[in-house]
Design an enzyme around this catalytic site. Structure first.
Site, PDB file in Angstrom:
ATOM      1  N   LYS A 284     103.329 -85.794 -45.241  1.00  0.00           N
ATOM      2  CA  LYS A 284     102.597 -84.524 -45.247  1.00  0.00           C
ATOM      3  C   LYS A 284     101.931 -84.334 -43.876  1.00  0.00           C
ATOM      4  O   LYS A 284     101.353 -85.279 -43.338  1.00  0.00           O
ATOM      5  CB  LYS A 284     101.544 -84.572 -46.363  1.00  0.00           C
ATOM      6  CG  LYS A 284     101.065 -83.217 -46.819  1.00  0.00           C
ATOM      7  CD  LYS A 284     100.415 -83.317 -48.200  1.00  0.00           C
ATOM      8  CE  LYS A 284      99.901 -81.978 -48.671  1.00  0.00           C
ATOM      9  NZ  LYS A 284      99.544 -81.983 -50.091  1.00  0.00           N
ATOM     10  N   GLU A 370      97.253 -80.212 -66.992  1.00  0.00           N
ATOM     11  CA  GLU A 370      96.155 -79.486 -67.639  1.00  0.00           C
ATOM     12  C   GLU A 370      96.186 -79.652 -69.155  1.00  0.00           C
ATOM     13  O   GLU A 370      95.139 -79.741 -69.810  1.00  0.00           O
ATOM     14  CB  GLU A 370      96.207 -78.003 -67.268  1.00  0.00           C
ATOM     15  CG  GLU A 370      95.818 -77.682 -65.824  1.00  0.00           C
ATOM     16  CD  GLU A 370      96.920 -77.939 -64.801  1.00  0.00           C
ATOM     17  OE1 GLU A 370      98.057 -78.273 -65.206  1.00  0.00           O
ATOM     18  OE2 GLU A 370      96.653 -77.810 -63.595  1.00  0.00           O
ATOM     19  N   ARG A 398      97.759 -72.732 -68.871  1.00  0.00           N
ATOM     20  CA  ARG A 398      98.842 -73.643 -69.252  1.00  0.00           C
ATOM     21  C   ARG A 398      98.457 -74.493 -70.467  1.00  0.00           C
ATOM     22  O   ARG A 398      99.321 -75.015 -71.161  1.00  0.00           O
ATOM     23  CB  ARG A 398      99.137 -74.539 -68.052  1.00  0.00           C
ATOM     24  CG  ARG A 398     100.224 -75.492 -68.291  1.00  0.00           C
ATOM     25  CD  ARG A 398     100.741 -76.062 -67.008  1.00  0.00           C
ATOM     26  NE  ARG A 398     101.585 -75.122 -66.294  1.00  0.00           N
ATOM     27  CZ  ARG A 398     102.371 -75.451 -65.286  1.00  0.00           C
ATOM     28  NH1 ARG A 398     102.428 -76.686 -64.876  1.00  0.00           N
ATOM     29  NH2 ARG A 398     103.106 -74.541 -64.696  1.00  0.00           N
TER      30      ARG A 398
HETATM   31  C1  LIG Z   1      99.560 -76.055 -62.843  1.00  0.00           C
HETATM   32  C2  LIG Z   1      98.936 -76.252 -61.493  1.00  0.00           C
HETATM   33  N1  LIG Z   1      97.849 -77.035 -61.357  1.00  0.00           N
HETATM   34  C3  LIG Z   1      97.301 -77.218 -60.144  1.00  0.00           C
HETATM   35  C4  LIG Z   1      97.827 -76.615 -59.031  1.00  0.00           C
HETATM   36  C5  LIG Z   1      97.142 -76.756 -57.677  1.00  0.00           C
HETATM   37  N2  LIG Z   1      98.019 -77.445 -56.710  1.00  0.00           N
HETATM   38  C6  LIG Z   1      98.714 -76.769 -55.786  1.00  0.00           C
HETATM   39  S1  LIG Z   1      99.631 -77.757 -54.803  1.00  0.00           S
HETATM   40  C7  LIG Z   1      99.078 -79.124 -55.613  1.00  0.00           C
HETATM   41  C8  LIG Z   1      99.546 -80.478 -55.176  1.00  0.00           C
HETATM   42  C9  LIG Z   1     101.012 -80.575 -55.246  1.00  0.00           C
HETATM   43  O1  LIG Z   1     101.396 -81.828 -54.785  1.00  0.00           O
HETATM   44  P1  LIG Z   1     102.908 -82.099 -54.472  1.00  0.00           P
HETATM   45  O2  LIG Z   1     103.764 -81.531 -55.538  1.00  0.00           O
HETATM   46  O3  LIG Z   1     103.066 -83.548 -54.182  1.00  0.00           O
HETATM   47  O4  LIG Z   1     103.191 -81.233 -53.170  1.00  0.00           O
HETATM   48  P2  LIG Z   1     102.666 -81.467 -51.675  1.00  0.00           P
HETATM   49  O5  LIG Z   1     101.521 -80.511 -51.497  1.00  0.00           O
HETATM   50  O6  LIG Z   1     102.263 -82.887 -51.521  1.00  0.00           O
HETATM   51  O7  LIG Z   1     103.815 -81.108 -50.822  1.00  0.00           O
HETATM   52  C10 LIG Z   1      98.185 -78.790 -56.633  1.00  0.00           C
HETATM   53  C11 LIG Z   1      97.489 -79.752 -57.498  1.00  0.00           C
HETATM   54  C12 LIG Z   1      98.958 -75.798 -59.221  1.00  0.00           C
HETATM   55  N3  LIG Z   1      99.526 -75.143 -58.207  1.00  0.00           N
HETATM   56  N4  LIG Z   1      99.492 -75.644 -60.443  1.00  0.00           N
END
Ligand SMILES: Cc1ncc(C[n+]2csc(CCOP(=O)(O)OP(=O)(O)O)c2C)c(N)n1
Length: 639
Positions: A284, A370, A398
């Site tokens: 990242k 969630e 959700r």
């Molecule tokens: C249902 C839901 N809960 C929380 C989020 C907030 N959120 C957005 S990106 C993220 C982290 C995602 O991590 P990853 O899939 O590893 O992607 P990266 O950002 O590391 O590329 C979160 C928790 C979301 N988008 N959707």
């Protein structure tokens, strides 16, 4: 931006142009793409670290697959900025996340290269499977390709989709983008499993990888491969969780090495049978020092100076609602050992990172889960704990069945701290907290509060902490409070009792939540017109303060409800009560002001509220129209 020298990127308007390049040119293209992305987000702010990590992957996927006929779905979509640049949207990147501009996520209406809208995580495999199966049934060749992060892989929905993946045959490709980060460090058993997988299987030599993959090639190619080399031992396959679920697992591979990515993806593209999962390891924030060095890898940033990485500071102001919530909860936790806090992968976003530092053993980050968060809280509550489940309004959607079935029906005292209530600005419709009052206040047993300012929020945290007789929710918006003094000692609010903030005689404004500020401004404007105005902060959408509402209806000419939520919320409850009691029979002028029946795109929050018609001048207009509206007019309109 114009100062960047990007000779190759300038020749790429769409992936068709990209596919005309030689493989040997892709490294340079990726470097230019990364520089462009940094320069763009420096000027707009937005999601940075995740996009930087997938620059090579984006390049490789569009190079190898036949997008847009092969349907590419970016999970969450916050990492899709490089994808946007390569798919005809480069010239509009400066408009990212602004009113009228590009969305910060993928969006069907924006491009044919965005076959599916995303923003809430972990939907990509299900959607890609849908595309793949539809193509299979129609006899079309296109694949469904899901690119999903290790954080998003923590959600149950990803497994529900993988459990069904066999239906797609070789039309489904899942690319697991493993950067060992969610927004915060990833949590739980899956994250540990992926780390073990990566550490126990060092990146294979390309020769070995291709040998492994060749097993899945169509028969003639497969035979040719076998002739040149016998299959190696210890190939990049066998025994993984993903294989048990019916995937052909390839990896882990270095997601920044195009010389690996391209041939591996080509082989996966040509695989003859079964769904494939390619485990790609990325970093990242890759390629931008300040992001690589930051603890959050610059997941989401303000505008920043590209040379120093320094982000624009928002003007100092009152404390944020999130911060006030966290402080108030910590104060409650200090006096009550049963209080605990749950977040679903949003420790910083909900303020619970601070709580976790002081009370690590009573703080739970369950990952992007969630539904589990809510039922876990229900279990804790049933066993005598006092759980605060801190989830954004939009993400709690959700877990609705868990709220109904596991919490409300059993009348368990789970406390829901609902952040990001109302319109949220740059993240747009997918992240707006529009519906929580509507979906919660319909439930028996549920208490629903909305804070009008940060002092009220402190009282509501205290009230929720002491409320053991059933579930209780309180909502508060994104951003800074009003600057009101915080109470030294929080008050326990009487359940179902509102308060009069300003007393008048002709017009009554019934506010729920932080539109109270606009209601008070409107009251000044109305008073100046000789219309003496009462403003009430109802505090509770459920139970309603029926006595107060009855009294205000009886003593005022016009009653207007105001809330930062969809139809079905406060206004609907007040109207239902008034009509059930026959209060409207005497020609009462009652109006409801709420969010409009549309999904509003991103914009500055104030502009969004203006578009929604919920600012002071619009409240005044509503009152004046209601006063002008005589009963003859009503009859005419009906006839
Ligand atoms: C249902 C839901 N809960 C929380 C989020 C907030 N959120 C957005 S990106 C993220 C982290 C995602 O991590 P990853 O899939 O590893 O992607 P990266 O950002 O590391 O590329 C979160 C928790 C979301 N988008 N959707």
């Amino acid at each position: 931006m114009s100062t960047l020298v990007t000779p190759l990127l300038d020749s790429v308007e769409t992936p068709d142009d990209l596919r005309k390049l030689q493989p040997s040119q892709l490294r340079q293209l990726a470097d230019e793409l990364r520089a462009e992305m940094i320069a763009t987000v420096g000027q707009t702010g937005g999601h940075l670290g995740s996009g930087l990590g997938v620059v090579e992957l984006t390049t490789a996927v569009h190079y190898v697959f036949n997008t847009p006929d092969d349907r590419l779905i970016w999970d969450v979509g916050h990492q899709a900025y490089p994808h946007k640049i390569l798919t005809g949207r480069r010239s509009r990147m400066q408009t990212l996340r602004q009113g009228g501009g590009l969305s910060g996520f993928t969006k069907r209406s924006e491009s044919e290269y965005d076959p599916f809208g995303t923003a809430h995580s972990s939907t990509s495999i299900s959607a890609a499977l849908g595309f793949a199966v539809a193509n299979k049934l129609a006899g079309k060749p296109g694949k469904g390709i899901a690119i999903i992060g290790d954080g998003a892989m923590s959600a149950g929905m990803a497994y529900e989709a993988m459990n069904n993946a066999a239906a797609a045959g070789n039309r489904l490709v899942v690319i697991l983008n493993d950067n060992d980060m969610s927004i915060a460090p990833p949590v739980g058993g899956l994250s540990a499993y992926l780390a073990r997988l990566v550490s126990s299987r060092p990146f294979l030599e390309l020769r070995e990888l291709l040998r492994a993959i060749s097993r899945r090639l169509p028969e003639p190619l497969h035979k040719a491969a076998r002739k040149t080399d016998e299959f190696a031992r210890g190939m990049a396959m066998g025994g993984t969780l993903f294989e048990e679920l019916g995937f052909y697992y390839v990896g882990p591979i270095d997601g920044h090495n195009l010389d690996q990515l391209i041939p591996v993806l080509e082989n996966v593209r040509d695989a003859a049978e079964g769904p494939c999962l390619v485990h790609v390891v990325t970093q990242k924030g890759k390629g931008y020092g300040p992001a690589e060095d930051a603890a959050d890898k610059y997941h989401g940033v303000q505008k920043f100076d590209v040379i120093t990485g320094e982000q624009a500071k928002s003007a100092a102001g009152p404390p944020s609602y999130t911060g006030v919530f966290a402080q108030a909860l910590m104060a409650e936790a200090a006096r009550d050992k049963t209080i605990c806090a749950i977040t679903a992968a949003m420790p910083a976003g909900t303020g619970l990172d601070k709580f976790a530092k002081t009370y690590p053993e009573r703080s739970f980050d369950v990952g992007i889960a969630e539904q589990h968060a809510v039922t876990f809280a229900a279990g804790l509550a049933a066993q005598g704990m006092r759980p605060f489940c801190a989830i954004y309004s939009t993400f709690l959607q959700r877990a609705y069945d868990q709220v109904v079935h596991d919490v409300a029906i059993q009348n368990l005292p789970v406390r829901f701290a609902i952040d990001r209530a109302g319109l949220v600005g740059a993240d747009g419709a997918t992240h707006a907290g529009s519906f929580d009052v509507t979906y919660l206040a319909t439930l028996p047993n549920m208490v629903v509060m909305a804070a009008a300012d940060e002092a009220e929020l402190v009282h509501m945290v205290h009230t929720a902490a002491l409320h053991d007789s059933g579930p209780i929710a309180f909502r508060y918006p994104r951003g800074n409070g009003t600057g009101v003094a915080l109470p030294a000692v929080p008050e326990r609010l009487e359940i179902g009792k509102g308060r009069i903030v300003r007393e008048g005689t002709k017009v009554a404004l019934l506010s729920l939540g932080t539109r109270l500020t606009e209601a008070l401004k409107a009251a000044d404007l109305l008073d100046a017109k000789g219309l003496s105005t009462t403003v009430a902060d109802l505090r509770f959408a459920k139970p309603l303060d029926e006595a107060l509402i009855r009294r205000l209806i009886a003593s005022h000419d016009v009653v207007v409800t105001i809330e930062e939520g969809s139809i079905g919320g406060l206004g609907a409850h007040v109207l239902t009560m008034a009509s059930d009691e026959g209060l409207t029979d005497a020609g009462l002028r009652i109006r409801t002001m709420r969010l409009p029946d549309v999904f509003q795109d991103q914009d500055a929050p104030d502009k969004q509220y203006d578009a929604a018609g919920l600012n002071a001048p619009q409240i005044v207009d509503t009152v004046l129209k209601a006063l002008r509206h005589n009963s003859a007019g009503v009859k005419e309109a009906r006839a």
